[in-house]
Write a protein that holds these residues in place. Structure first.
Motif, PDB file in Angstrom:
ATOM      1  N   ARG A   1       0.829  -1.208   0.000  1.00  0.00           N
ATOM      2  CA  ARG A   1       0.000   0.000   0.000  1.00  0.00           C
ATOM      3  C   ARG A   1       0.860   1.253   0.000  1.00  0.00           C
ATOM      4  NH1 ARG A   1      -3.399  -3.022   3.533  1.00  0.00           N
ATOM      5  NH2 ARG A   1      -2.416  -2.040   5.350  1.00  0.00           N
ATOM      6  N   ASP A   2       1.942   1.234   0.794  1.00  0.00           N
ATOM      7  CA  ASP A   2       2.861   2.373   0.813  1.00  0.00           C
ATOM      8  C   ASP A   2       3.456   2.609  -0.571  1.00  0.00           C
ATOM      9  OD1 ASP A   2       2.381   2.676   3.494  1.00  0.00           O
ATOM     10  OD2 ASP A   2       4.233   1.681   4.142  1.00  0.00           O
ATOM     11  N   LEU A   3       3.803   1.521  -1.248  1.00  0.00           N
ATOM     12  CA  LEU A   3       4.382   1.642  -2.585  1.00  0.00           C
ATOM     13  C   LEU A   3       3.366   2.237  -3.554  1.00  0.00           C
ATOM     14  CD1 LEU A   3       6.655   1.098  -4.621  1.00  0.00           C
ATOM     15  CD2 LEU A   3       5.737  -1.219  -4.896  1.00  0.00           C
ATOM     16  N   GLU A   4       2.137   1.759  -3.496  1.00  0.00           N
ATOM     17  CA  GLU A   4       1.105   2.270  -4.395  1.00  0.00           C
ATOM     18  C   GLU A   4       0.824   3.752  -4.122  1.00  0.00           C
ATOM     19  OE1 GLU A   4      -1.668  -1.497  -5.598  1.00  0.00           O
ATOM     20  OE2 GLU A   4      -1.870  -0.751  -3.540  1.00  0.00           O
ATOM     21  N   LEU A   5       0.867   4.144  -2.839  1.00  0.00           N
ATOM     22  CA  LEU A   5       0.667   5.565  -2.515  1.00  0.00           C
ATOM     23  C   LEU A   5       1.785   6.414  -3.106  1.00  0.00           C
ATOM     24  CD1 LEU A   5      -0.535   5.339   1.209  1.00  0.00           C
ATOM     25  CD2 LEU A   5      -1.858   6.131  -0.760  1.00  0.00           C
ATOM     26  N   GLU A   6       3.007   5.911  -3.030  1.00  0.00           N
ATOM     27  CA  GLU A   6       4.118   6.688  -3.574  1.00  0.00           C
ATOM     28  C   GLU A   6       4.074   6.749  -5.094  1.00  0.00           C
ATOM     29  OE1 GLU A   6       8.922   7.217  -3.105  1.00  0.00           O
ATOM     30  OE2 GLU A   6       7.781   5.985  -1.705  1.00  0.00           O
ATOM     31  N   VAL A   7       3.715   5.620  -5.724  1.00  0.00           N
ATOM     32  CA  VAL A   7       3.618   5.613  -7.188  1.00  0.00           C
ATOM     33  C   VAL A   7       2.439   6.475  -7.643  1.00  0.00           C
ATOM     34  CG1 VAL A   7       3.210   4.152  -9.207  1.00  0.00           C
ATOM     35  CG2 VAL A   7       4.761   3.380  -7.404  1.00  0.00           C
ATOM     36  N   GLY A   8       1.361   6.472  -6.848  1.00  0.00           N
ATOM     37  CA  GLY A   8       0.213   7.302  -7.169  1.00  0.00           C
ATOM     38  C   GLY A   8      -0.881   6.613  -7.946  1.00  0.00           C
ATOM     39  N   THR A   9      -0.815   5.269  -8.002  1.00  0.00           N
ATOM     40  CA  THR A   9      -1.841   4.526  -8.729  1.00  0.00           C
ATOM     41  C   THR A   9      -1.832   3.080  -8.249  1.00  0.00           C
ATOM     42  OG1 THR A   9      -2.679   3.934 -10.931  1.00  0.00           O
ATOM     43  CG2 THR A   9      -0.303   3.852 -10.624  1.00  0.00           C
ATOM     44  N   PRO A  10      -2.975   2.385  -8.270  1.00  0.00           N
ATOM     45  CA  PRO A  10      -2.981   0.969  -7.879  1.00  0.00           C
ATOM     46  C   PRO A  10      -2.110   0.133  -8.821  1.00  0.00           C
ATOM     47  CG  PRO A  10      -5.212   1.859  -7.901  1.00  0.00           C
ATOM     48  CD  PRO A  10      -4.347   2.891  -8.550  1.00  0.00           C
ATOM     49  N   LEU A  11      -1.375  -0.784  -8.244  1.00  0.00           N
ATOM     50  CA  LEU A  11      -0.528  -1.686  -9.016  1.00  0.00           C
ATOM     51  C   LEU A  11      -1.115  -3.090  -9.098  1.00  0.00           C
ATOM     52  CD1 LEU A  11       2.929  -0.601  -7.552  1.00  0.00           C
ATOM     53  CD2 LEU A  11       1.861   0.154  -9.679  1.00  0.00           C
ATOM     54  N   PHE A  12      -2.034  -3.404  -8.166  1.00  0.00           N
ATOM     55  CA  PHE A  12      -2.668  -4.722  -8.132  1.00  0.00           C
ATOM     56  C   PHE A  12      -4.185  -4.561  -8.034  1.00  0.00           C
ATOM     57  CE2 PHE A  12       1.479  -5.570  -6.115  1.00  0.00           C
ATOM     58  CZ  PHE A  12       1.926  -6.633  -6.892  1.00  0.00           C
ATOM     59  N   THR A  13      -4.886  -5.538  -8.565  1.00  0.00           N
ATOM     60  CA  THR A  13      -6.294  -5.724  -8.224  1.00  0.00           C
ATOM     61  C   THR A  13      -6.368  -6.968  -7.360  1.00  0.00           C
ATOM     62  OG1 THR A  13      -6.677  -7.025 -10.245  1.00  0.00           O
ATOM     63  CG2 THR A  13      -7.145  -4.655 -10.334  1.00  0.00           C
ATOM     64  N   ARG A  14      -7.094  -6.885  -6.280  1.00  0.00           N
ATOM     65  CA  ARG A  14      -7.141  -7.968  -5.309  1.00  0.00           C
ATOM     66  C   ARG A  14      -8.489  -8.671  -5.395  1.00  0.00           C
ATOM     67  NH1 ARG A  14      -4.074  -3.827  -4.026  1.00  0.00           N
ATOM     68  NH2 ARG A  14      -2.183  -4.097  -2.759  1.00  0.00           N
ATOM     69  N   GLY A  15      -8.441  -9.999  -5.459  1.00  0.00           N
ATOM     70  CA  GLY A  15      -9.663 -10.774  -5.558  1.00  0.00           C
ATOM     71  C   GLY A  15      -9.591 -12.014  -4.704  1.00  0.00           C
ATOM     72  N   ALA A  16     -10.638 -12.832  -4.767  1.00  0.00           N
ATOM     73  CA  ALA A  16     -10.703 -14.038  -3.937  1.00  0.00           C
ATOM     74  C   ALA A  16      -9.625 -15.038  -4.309  1.00  0.00           C
ATOM     75  CB  ALA A  16     -12.088 -14.675  -4.078  1.00  0.00           C
ATOM     76  N   ARG A  17      -9.201 -15.028  -5.564  1.00  0.00           N
ATOM     77  CA  ARG A  17      -8.216 -16.019  -6.022  1.00  0.00           C
ATOM     78  C   ARG A  17      -6.793 -15.493  -5.993  1.00  0.00           C
ATOM     79  NH1 ARG A  17     -11.032 -19.056 -11.206  1.00  0.00           N
ATOM     80  NH2 ARG A  17     -12.890 -19.816 -10.081  1.00  0.00           N
ATOM     81  N   GLY A  18      -6.585 -14.318  -5.438  1.00  0.00           N
ATOM     82  CA  GLY A  18      -5.236 -13.777  -5.378  1.00  0.00           C
ATOM     83  C   GLY A  18      -5.193 -12.359  -5.898  1.00  0.00           C
ATOM     84  N   VAL A  19      -4.057 -11.972  -6.462  1.00  0.00           N
ATOM     85  CA  VAL A  19      -3.885 -10.618  -6.971  1.00  0.00           C
ATOM     86  C   VAL A  19      -3.443 -10.672  -8.425  1.00  0.00           C
ATOM     87  CG1 VAL A  19      -3.316  -9.652  -4.713  1.00  0.00           C
ATOM     88  CG2 VAL A  19      -1.485 -10.516  -6.179  1.00  0.00           C
ATOM     89  N   GLU A  20      -3.821  -9.656  -9.160  1.00  0.00           N
ATOM     90  CA  GLU A  20      -3.397  -9.512 -10.542  1.00  0.00           C
ATOM     91  C   GLU A  20      -2.864  -8.108 -10.744  1.00  0.00           C
ATOM     92  OE1 GLU A  20      -6.513 -10.432 -13.246  1.00  0.00           O
ATOM     93  OE2 GLU A  20      -6.661 -12.541 -12.645  1.00  0.00           O
ATOM     94  N   LEU A  21      -1.935  -7.974 -11.676  1.00  0.00           N
ATOM     95  CA  LEU A  21      -1.364  -6.671 -11.968  1.00  0.00           C
ATOM     96  C   LEU A  21      -2.358  -5.818 -12.757  1.00  0.00           C
ATOM     97  CD1 LEU A  21       2.238  -7.716 -13.019  1.00  0.00           C
ATOM     98  CD2 LEU A  21       1.634  -6.426 -10.974  1.00  0.00           C
ATOM     99  N   THR A  22      -2.418  -4.556 -12.397  1.00  0.00           N
ATOM    100  CA  THR A  22      -3.137  -3.591 -13.222  1.00  0.00           C
ATOM    101  C   THR A  22      -2.243  -3.231 -14.417  1.00  0.00           C
ATOM    102  OG1 THR A  22      -2.181  -1.708 -12.062  1.00  0.00           O
ATOM    103  CG2 THR A  22      -4.227  -2.630 -11.156  1.00  0.00           C
ATOM    104  N   PRO A  23      -2.764  -2.530 -15.412  1.00  0.00           N
ATOM    105  CA  PRO A  23      -1.881  -2.064 -16.497  1.00  0.00           C
ATOM    106  C   PRO A  23      -0.697  -1.262 -15.979  1.00  0.00           C
ATOM    107  CG  PRO A  23      -4.174  -1.839 -17.149  1.00  0.00           C
ATOM    108  CD  PRO A  23      -4.196  -2.248 -15.707  1.00  0.00           C
ATOM    109  N   ALA A  24      -0.933  -0.442 -14.948  1.00  0.00           N
ATOM    110  CA  ALA A  24       0.178   0.310 -14.350  1.00  0.00           C
ATOM    111  C   ALA A  24       1.164  -0.641 -13.685  1.00  0.00           C
ATOM    112  CB  ALA A  24      -0.360   1.316 -13.329  1.00  0.00           C
ATOM    113  N   GLY A  25       0.649  -1.688 -13.039  1.00  0.00           N
ATOM    114  CA  GLY A  25       1.530  -2.660 -12.395  1.00  0.00           C
ATOM    115  C   GLY A  25       2.394  -3.398 -13.394  1.00  0.00           C
ATOM    116  N   ARG A  26       1.793  -3.767 -14.539  1.00  0.00           N
ATOM    117  CA  ARG A  26       2.587  -4.457 -15.566  1.00  0.00           C
ATOM    118  C   ARG A  26       3.695  -3.549 -16.094  1.00  0.00           C
ATOM    119  NH1 ARG A  26      -2.588  -6.496 -16.882  1.00  0.00           N
ATOM    120  NH2 ARG A  26      -2.924  -4.905 -18.477  1.00  0.00           N
TER     121      ARG A  26
END
Length: 302
Positions: A38-63
């Motif tokens: 969460r700290d990393l995403e706050l510093e980057v300024g955008t979500p890097l992951f989407t979180r779901g029941a089966r785990g996490v996936e990268l957002t386009p920004a995360g990729r």
């Protein structure tokens, strides 16, 4: 942003799970890992992951962030190795890595070539998979490697041998009675194939079978020759492996050459051209002698 944030991010991205990354890769508590991300995403300024029941996936920004994070971690590791190389002790360490099993053929030649250097150095020998040797050369963990040609930005290669592939069979297999094996006769057999680890060998075998018009679906996928030999013995399957394994076969397994022109796989010496080691320079000056001598192991055919 600190390097640990990048390490955490890459581990979660590669595992696709906070729980797995925390337990197996990072050895930290999941709540702490979540806070760091969460700290990393706050510093980057955008979500890097989407979180779901089966785990996490990268957002386009995360990729987009992932490639740069890996590069930054690689450069940091390279900086550490460069500093360590610059601070080498007076008694130089010279490390040689071998693709597992190749020590039998090539270590005697290495010690012969370096016999004048050995009393004055700390000589280390290690055995790894070929991709791991490529990484170790790139990072400076080893000075010299005997491996397949693994593309790495700063690693140079010199091919020292072209190893033929041979058929590996149970000793009482119907094809073991033949002097040579036609690859088309392998159709219908339990076939021991390769995982992504020995990818160079896998590509050579796949290309050869395709050129021969042989369609074999692997029943097993192996990482190394020892696993392959064991599976041939236990499943009564067949495999295609480099001839250097022949002296290492147990009584229950035999090798046979392939009919016609067998496929070959390159064995190369790998090194970094920017490595200042005088021992490495002395070895490379004699590499033609190594090539002329060829493998030291004796090939036997039961």
């Amino acid at each position: 942003m600190e390097l640990r944030h990048l390490r955490y991010f890459v581990a979660v991205a590669e595992e696709g799970s906070l729980t797995v990354a925390a337990a197996k890769r990072l050895h930290t508590a999941q709540p702490s890992l979540s806070r760091q991300l969460r700290d990393l995403e706050l510093e980057v300024g955008t979500p890097l992951f989407t979180r779901g029941a089966r785990g996490v996936e990268l957002t386009p920004a995360g990729r987009a962030f992932l490639d740069h994070a890996r590069l930054a971690l690689g450069q940091a590791a390279e900086a550490v190795q460069a500093a360590r190389r610059a601070a080498r002790p007076a008694r130089e360490t010279f490390s040689v890595g071998f693709l597992t099993g190749q020590e039998v053929d090539w270590l005697p030649h290495v010690t012969r070539i370096l016999r004048g250097q050995l009393p004055n150095i700390e000589f280390k020998v290690t055995s790894l998979y070929s991709p791991d040797l490529g990484d170790a050369l790139q990072s400076g963990e080893i000075d010299l490697g005997f491996l397949r040609i693994e593309p790495r930005p700063d690693v140079s290669y010199r091919v020292i041998a072209k190893e033929p592939l041979v058929a590996i069979l149970p000793s009482d297999h119907r094809l073991a009675a033949k002097d040579a094996v036609d690859p088309r006769a392998l159709a219908g057999e339990i076939f021991v194939g390769f995982s992504d680890v020995p990818h160079v060998l896998r590509d050579v075998v796949d290309t050869y079978l395709r050129q021969c018009g042989v369609d074999l679906t692997p029943s097993h996928h192996i990482d190394n020759f020892a696993m392959g030999i064991s599976l041939v013995a236990s499943t009564r399957g067949v495999a295609l492996l480099p001839a250097y394994v022949e002296p290492l076969l147990p009584w229950s397994v035999v090798s046979r050459p392939l009919i016609g022109e067998p496929p070959t796989i390159d064995l190369a010496v790998g090194y970094r051209a920017d490595n200042p080691s005088p021992v490495l320079r002395a070895f490379l000056a004699c590499i033609d002698q190594l090539i002329a001598a060829g493998p030291a192991g004796q090939r036997t055919k039961p």
